[in-house]
Scaffold this active site. Sequence first.
Site, PDB file in Angstrom:
ATOM      1  N   GLU A 150      18.574 -25.719  67.552  1.00  0.00           N
ATOM      2  CA  GLU A 150      18.995 -25.225  68.847  1.00  0.00           C
ATOM      3  C   GLU A 150      19.336 -26.405  69.739  1.00  0.00           C
ATOM      4  OE1 GLU A 150      14.785 -24.242  70.994  1.00  0.00           O
ATOM      5  OE2 GLU A 150      15.423 -22.844  69.454  1.00  0.00           O
ATOM      6  N   HIS A 198      12.551 -22.298  75.566  1.00  0.00           N
ATOM      7  CA  HIS A 198      11.865 -23.296  74.763  1.00  0.00           C
ATOM      8  C   HIS A 198      11.808 -24.582  75.559  1.00  0.00           C
ATOM      9  CE1 HIS A 198      12.272 -21.792  70.359  1.00  0.00           C
ATOM     10  NE2 HIS A 198      11.351 -21.157  71.034  1.00  0.00           N
TER      11      HIS A 198
END
Lengths: 429, 306
Positions: free
Chosen positions: B214, B252
């Site tokens: 990511e 995150h």
Amino acid sequence: MNIHEYQAKQLFKAHGVPVPGGGAATTEREARALVQEHGPDVVIKAQVHAGGRGKGRVVKRDRASRMYNDLTREPERSEGQISGRRRGGVRLASGVEEALKEFRPMMDTDSRLVSIQTGPDGAPISAALIEQQTSIAKEYYFSIQVDGANGQPLIVASAEGGQSIEEVNKTNPRAVLRVPVDPVEGFPAFRGRSLASQLGLPSSAIRPAGDMFANLYRVFSEMDASLVEVNPFVLTTEGTVVAIDGKVGLDDNASFRHGGYEEWRDRSQENATEIEAEEANIGSYIKLDGNIGCVVNGAGLAMATMDTLMLHGGEPANFLDIGTVNRKDRVIEALRIIVNDPDVKTIFINIFGGLARVDIVAEGVVDAVKELNIKQPLVVRLNGSNVEEGRRVLHDSGIDIQTADELGDAAELAVEAAKSGKRRTRATN
Amino acid sequence: MSILLNNRTRLLIQGLGNEGQNQIRRSLDYGTKVVAGVHPGFRGGETFAYGNHTFPVYATVTEAVEKTQANCSIIYVPAPGAADAILENIAAEVPLIVCITEGVPVHDMIRVRTALADSKSKLIGPNCPGIIQPASNCRVGIHPPDVFMAGNVGVVSRSGTLVYEAVDQLTRAGIGQSTCVGVGGDPIIGEQQQAILRRFQNDPDTDAVVLIGEIGGLAEQAAAAYIKRSMTKPVVAFIAGATAPPGRRMGHAGAIIEGEAGTAEAKLAALEAAGAVISRSPAEIGSTMRRVLEEAGKYQSPGAAE
């Protein structure tokens, strides 16, 4: 979590880091007293969390969005136009009257600071930091952050301060020093003096600079900071060092051992909906520009859901990671936030349960549709823990929901619904 | 052989709160061998019982390891005590530690990484779904077990829910998994993607790997460098967050774009240059892997995998 520059400097001062004399003012009386104490030559800095302040503008709220467009379209040109009624977020003044002339428009309740980082609404100005001016011989850069790959703090410093360190790194990478910190040793003053000497500071400044670096490391470590940045700290014409700017980011995950960081937090700088999401215990919510409201579990899947929507020609209205859902009221709270966003034309729920149980999610969706009287087309994709029960709950509820088992199919349904504004009749499931 | 887990894995669970209990029941149902629990307030002799399964619960990890020869720990301890739990396992020389906990302070993880450096332990996580190995019925984490199927493809991901998403697509495409590892979404974690890739490269049970990254950080670039240098097995890669607006933290703690290196484009370019096959859409991870396996002559039709 970000804090204001004046708060960062309070922390610096409390840890023995030299900062210019001054303080924050919100009233004219406070401003006048600060200029009288630290003036006559002062710098006045608008306190907002966004960066790009110096090149930003203080404007009335109703002009914020136009100014934002100007700044983002032609940053070069508007930079040369700080004159007349256009005021930046960092101003110089001499004497009380001149200072108040700069102070008043900043603290007008209708004022916003707009910079390329604030977005079109600009940021409300929480206070003005009023400080004595420093006689600068040279500007330097210093920061401490966490190097994830090595699992250690990393100090970055440069003799090319006062500008974007990313820019310096691109044009003159050798001017950027990187010093990994042994977390057991910390960053004692002798390491600081060695860094000061590498930066080419004159001998008179080596000792104060070494102490300053060591003390900044104490701020980083004691406050559970994710970032401490001083850009610039300066060598004064008297041969000593002063931190004339300061930026501190605090680790939200560590707030439990700092009383929630309540004394440092300024909610007026945060997005109201994002605060609402936080209070409803929703993992993370970020408003975006599109019209498909998304409710997803897990940050990675939430990003991947946005990616899929865009690959199918849709535009997400938000990023929402609902976190682990083990109570259906959390689903209702998440959907309340989505439904209250006037941009949302379609709602896309994508939950892949691991820790979360999707039957509870399904019950939450059914309740929310009734309780919130949801009118927008609703596309639901459930998978993972207790998926059979979850799908049964949706099916038995009789409410009008489109469902798909796979991510790509579900995204396609959502994009189609957002474009037509209509629900497709139950073609799937 | 296989990576990290096998049928000799003896699991210790630390943190028997509600969630820990729920999860360990599901691991027991899956067939995982759980040999001990550790929870403050317990003393040796007490047991945790579920169906036909029982295991003793101890006050300390050292005692639990001594009495039961546990060789793997799963930590469900809440964030304020998670680093302490990891350090306790390092001190007890548990070879493999998996920490699920989300929200561990980054300064705590700095201490943990320092302790790991001279230790006999390996850490997966925190803020991760754990590890699952279908062939040995070993579930060390929070996975929904039903979507997994034994087979020859390894999965490594920073995101938990994207492990499930990718695996669901693989299983639907008739592709089983050797081992699935969620390394965690935080800025400081134990083993990173390239370390897991190295394990898969050396694992005879794995013929190909799905790598899910990511935005943010440089871990995918490090993974790309490893792929280019040493990896002979095919890798299918997806990077989440290609469409995320820059500068915003997307949940995150690790997923914040730092300069250009943190962007999905930079990571995809590095992976593509290293020879990975890119799945642009997260919905096409399974079909992309199916094509790659068929081209390599490594596609095993379901049933033949056992």
